[in-house]
Design an enzyme around this catalytic site. Structure first.
Site, mmCIF file in Angstrom:
data_model
loop_
_atom_site.group_PDB
_atom_site.id
_atom_site.type_symbol
_atom_site.label_atom_id
_atom_site.label_comp_id
_atom_site.label_asym_id
_atom_site.label_seq_id
_atom_site.Cartn_x
_atom_site.Cartn_y
_atom_site.Cartn_z
ATOM 1 N N ASN A 189 0.852 -1.196 0.000
ATOM 2 C CA ASN A 189 0.000 0.000 0.000
ATOM 3 C C ASN A 189 0.887 1.244 0.000
ATOM 4 O OD1 ASN A 189 -2.400 -1.744 0.606
ATOM 5 N ND2 ASN A 189 -1.281 -1.989 2.517
ATOM 6 N N HIS A 244 11.361 -5.716 -0.775
ATOM 7 C CA HIS A 244 10.360 -6.032 -1.801
ATOM 8 C C HIS A 244 9.221 -5.025 -1.773
ATOM 9 C CE1 HIS A 244 8.012 -9.017 -4.271
ATOM 10 N NE2 HIS A 244 7.021 -8.305 -3.761
ATOM 11 N N GLU A 245 8.650 -4.820 -0.598
ATOM 12 C CA GLU A 245 7.470 -3.960 -0.520
ATOM 13 C C GLU A 245 7.817 -2.499 -0.798
ATOM 14 O OE1 GLU A 245 4.792 -5.415 -0.640
ATOM 15 O OE2 GLU A 245 5.402 -7.391 0.082
#
Length: 900
Positions: free
Chosen positions: A303, A335-336
């Protein structure tokens, strides 16, 4: 499938009406576990219409109205149709909305704060596991469960979010808080509005507060996020190397998570300026938070501005030097955060291009490219091979594979493509391209792609255009077969005096491809390492795009295809050449890199499994590498031997021979490194010690098993785990339960329910399935279904699957409860995991037939890929057992007499 490739399908919303801005207000009541809200959406009308169609699921509407600026009127629907099948609501209005006009749609809605881990749902955590909070998980199609919206990635809009909650809670969202006030009668609230009426109905309105967040940039609905609960945080910041601007960074969680948050926050602080430099694009939001939660269907979610991950993947004990846990946290965070650029600023047009998000985040963030800049001591490029590259190749070797870019006609198919192909194969073929064109030029092309599509959507050709602009190479020609076709080739090498004759065919784990499966000719970025007499290595690069070709070189000298194992293909050498390669790989000053040596072992093992070569050829290569000191080579050896042991699990005489071989390989490593960890250990030695102890224990080495049993017994008797190194917690628990009885099992179950930290809980979840008692296996199964968090059920069942005595038991019990499980977990990622854990590691024709027959008459649309892949896996394992048992047994029996 995006409009570039196919006409608009019925499962896609019409672009006749598109949102431009959302004013979203969410009212959360954590005591009653309900939420309600209003959304006002500014719309752009393309053609004359009287209907408005948008996504909604499991929401109850109380007010709907539409104001047309062209007609200067406000209408209420003359008809409302709820289409749960297509997850839509259709509003029909009395007056036609004219083309090229604007309107504002207002909807009031409400629903329960459910426990389904999608939409806006509740989680429980805290020290007593009773702290309740609410959060969102919208990827891929669950924003519609939280508010009515155009829930497709290419309907980007801006969002202004307001949250109303009890005043002793904390609200967080994608953007910073603009202002927050406790409600008083003097607060300016529009008279007669939904908010005013709701406050008027409350007995104690001053117990509530209103939090308003800044407006987002244009973004897709699936990366909207918000949460409400008793959260705490720690804070850091980073300075942009592009603008000099300082941005705050926070880690949110329940109070018990915060003492374990610093490593993750430090990781974000390190990598943000590196990403900005790498992509030459400044992070555009005013802040970035990461949020550790207890119940989450995915590992993590990108998000924009509010990354959400499971606690198990974010928390690290500051007193521990556990390298694997540090790597796990860094991998998740990297990664995020990479998604802030790949997926959030620039978003795929539709889910068929999911890899544009996930492949890049895997390659850039949690694997190779970032790691080389931040943690070179972890050897991230070699780690990538075991964690991503070969995982993808194993899946892509099945007939049930799918292309990286795959049509997604509905919600069921979208859920299923979140797999090793969209993540790991995509990352692997992008890594191959980066190696071929050069990492600097590759990143320059990526930057061109991102800059051209800031705040927009993109498809495959947009990426290729960016990299082509940086390299002046025909990128679609190189990459199209790797993205648009399933599978990958095996290159068969035939030597002559003058060079190499190379042929490419599709590699299948069921054996050499029949003609009908061998139609594709890949454009292979082929690299060949040659070594001169003075030991100097040279690399040749070619584009191999024909079925067969000849390459000149001196075959009397050392050579190896697929330099650094960057090419997504297998290589089959002659048995004689493989022996020579093994000897060269075993040299102390080998010209073969760490990644080269890993690739040799993986290829030999994969070719043996598929029947292209005898199993003995792989074992002979492994035996030549017994003097290896690098963890990642040993990890490759261990993984492939474990798969053989798992495949032959119903043949104990073969398993014991395999375990004797395992003991010969790994017990000397244990003796060399010992069982004690030191702060002075290199990351390589820490990881290698952990691996060797696990393998020695699994193979039944009496000394190692006795030591682990003693550690677990001390823990059970005293509650003190100080004897157990954190790296060996999992194997210690498994040995303690496997070698013990009910008291040992009960204690593991207690730790799984009430761990002192997430890592201990994960270790215990796997361990409860290790008991040899089928009565306790039944209790483990019941515990999994009723006593653990939904997200953790697959872990608990995996313990039963990994136990050879309970693997078939697990399959039968899942069949018994299949209808219940399917109903309970429909629409989540969890059900796919149930299929894989329960069935794919069976190894006989009888198991294949029984599993296929059980599922034959069911509607498997929501999990057909996982089912077909699991059935393929059973079939492959059964064929391998039939083909290779005799040869495997003979080699293992005469092994002690073999040459080293």
């Amino acid at each position: 499938m995006s409009e570039e490739f196919a006409p608009q399908k019925d499962y896609r919303l019409s672009k006749n009406i598109a949102p431009e801005h959302y004013d979203l207000t969410i009212w959360t009541d954590l005591q009653d576990l309900k939420f309600s809200g209003t959304v006002e959406i500014s719309l752009r009308i393309g053609t004359d219409t009287s209907t408005v169609v948008l996504n909604s699921l499991a929401l109850e509407f109380s007010e709907v109205s539409l104001h047309s600026y062209a007609l200067q009127n406000t209408q209420t629907p003359s008809a409302t149709e709820i289409d749960d099948t297509r997850q839509r609501v259709i509003f029909t209005f009395p007056d036609v909305l004219p083309a090229n006009s604007t309107a504002r749609l207002k909807i009031a809605f409400k629903a329960d704060v459910s426990s389904q881990m999608m939409g806006y749902y509740r989680s429980t955590g805290g020290k007593d596991s009773k702290t309740v909070y609410a959060l969102t998980q919208f990827q891929p199609t669950a924003a519609r469960r939280a508010f009515p919206c155009w829930d497709e990635p290419n309907f980007k809009a801006t969002f202004a979010i307001t949250m109303i909650s009890r005043k002793d809670t904390v609200n967080i969202s994608n953007m910073p808080v603009a202002h927050e006030e406790v409600y008083t009668p003097q607060l300016e609230v529009e008279e007669g509005s939904w908010i005013a009426n709701t406050f008027a109905s409350l007995l104690h309105p001053s117990d509530w507060k209103i939090t308003t967040f800044e407006t987002t940039p244009p973004m897709s609905s699936y990366i909207i996020a918000y949460a409400n609960g008793p959260f705490e945080y720690i804070e850091s910041s980073y300075k942009s190397t592009l603008s000099g601007k300082v941005r705050p960074l926070r880690f949110y969680g329940t109070a018990n998570a915060i003492p374990h948050a610093q490593f993750a926050l430090d990781t974000v602080t390190k990598i943000m300026p590196i990403y900005e430099q790498m992509f030459d694009i400044e992070y555009p939001l005013p802040k970035l938070d990461i949020f550790a939660v207890d119940d989450f269907d995915l590992g993590g979610m990108e998000n924009w501005g509010l990354v959400i991950c499971r606690t198990q993947y974010l928390l690290h004990d500051p007193t521990s030097n556990d390298v694997q846990n540090q790597q796990s946290v860094a991998s998740m965070v990297g990664h995020e955060v990479a998604h802030m650029w790949f997926g959030d600023i620039t978003t795929m047009e539709w889910w068929d291009n999911l890899y544009l998000n996930e492949g890049f985040a895997t390659l850039m963030g949690d694997k190779a490219i970032l790691g080389k800049r931040v943690w070179p001591e972890w050897k991230p490029d070699s780690e990538f091979l075991g964690s991503s590259f070969f995982q993808a190749r194993q899946l892509d070797a099945k007939l049930s594979s799918h292309p990286v870019e795959v049509e997604c006609p509905n919600e069921d198919s979208i859920l299923q493509i979140f797999d090793a192909l969209s993540y790991a194969k995509a990352a692997s073929v992008l890594r191959m391209l980066s190696s071929h064109v050069g990492e600097h030029q590759f990143l320059k092309g990526v930057s061109i792609y991102l800059k051209k599509h800031l705040y927009k959507n993109a498809v495959t050709k947009d990426l290729w255009e960016g990299i082509q602009a940086a390299t002046n190479l025909d990128i679609p020609k190189i990459m199209d077969t790797w993205i648009k076709e399933m599978g990958y080739p095996v290159l068969t090498v035939t030597e002559t005096e003058d060079g190499l004759h190379i042929r490419q065919d599709r590699f299948l784990e069921t054996g050499p491809a029949e003609e009908k499966h061998n139609q594709i000719i890949w454009t292979v970025p082929l690299s060949i390492l040659t070594v001169s007499d003075d030991g100097k290595p040279t690399v040749q690069k070619h584009i191999f795009d024909t079925r067969e070709n000849f390459y000149s070189l001196e075959t009397s000298k050392v050579f190896k295809l697929n330099v650094d194992t960057t090419g997504f293909y297998a290589v089959q050498y002659s048995p004689e050449r493989l022996v020579r390669l093994g000897r060269t790989a075993a040299l102390p000053d080998s010209p073969f890199s760490l990644s080269d040596r890993i690739g040799l072992v993986w290829d030999a093992s994969a070719l043996a499994k598929a029947g292209y070569a005898p199993v003995s050829s792989a074992f002979a290569l492994i035996r030549m590498l017994q003097g290896e000191k690098e963890y990642f080579v040993w990890d490759t050896i261990a993984t492939n031997i474990e798969e053989i042991v798992s495949t032959w699990y119903e043949k104990p005489q073969v398993v014991e021979l395999l375990n004797a071989f395992r003991r010969d390989l790994f017990v000397p490593v244990v003796k060399r490194l010992g069982l004690k960890y030191s702060i002075s250990d290199s990351p390589n030695d820490r990881l290698l010690r952990t691996l060797a102890v696990r393998q020695a224990a699994a193979a039944g080495n009496p000394e190692v098993v006795a030591e682990l049993k003693a550690w677990y017994a001390h823990l059970l008797q005293t509650g003190n785990d100080s004897k157990i190194p954190s790296e060996l917690q999992g194997v210690t628990f498994k040995v303690g339960v496997g070698e013990g009885g009910r008291p040992e099992w009960e204690y593991a179950k207690q730790l799984a329910s009430n761990p002192k930290n997430p890592a201990q809980g994960v270790a215990a979840l796997y361990a409860v399935g290790a008991s040899k008692d089928l009565g306790l296996a039944e209790e483990t199964f019941q515990f999994a279904l009723t006593g653990v968090r939904d997200q953790d059920i697959p872990r608990c069942l995996s313990g039963l699957q990994q136990n050879p005595l309970t693997r078939k038991f697990l399959a039968e019990r899942v069949k018994d409860r299949f209808d219940e499980l399917e109903k309970r977990y429909a629409g989540t990622f969890n059900f796919k995991r149930f299929i894989e854990v329960s069935f794919r590691y069976l190894s006989s024709d009888k198991d294949y037939e029984a599993t296929a027959a059980f599922l034959k008459d069911r509607d498997t649309a929501a999990y057909d890929q996982a089912l077909r892949q699991s059935l393929d896996n059973i079939k492959t394992r059964a064929a391998w057992v039939k083909r290779s048992t005799e040869e495997l047994t003979e080699w293992l029996k005469r092994r002690p007499e073999g040459e080293r």
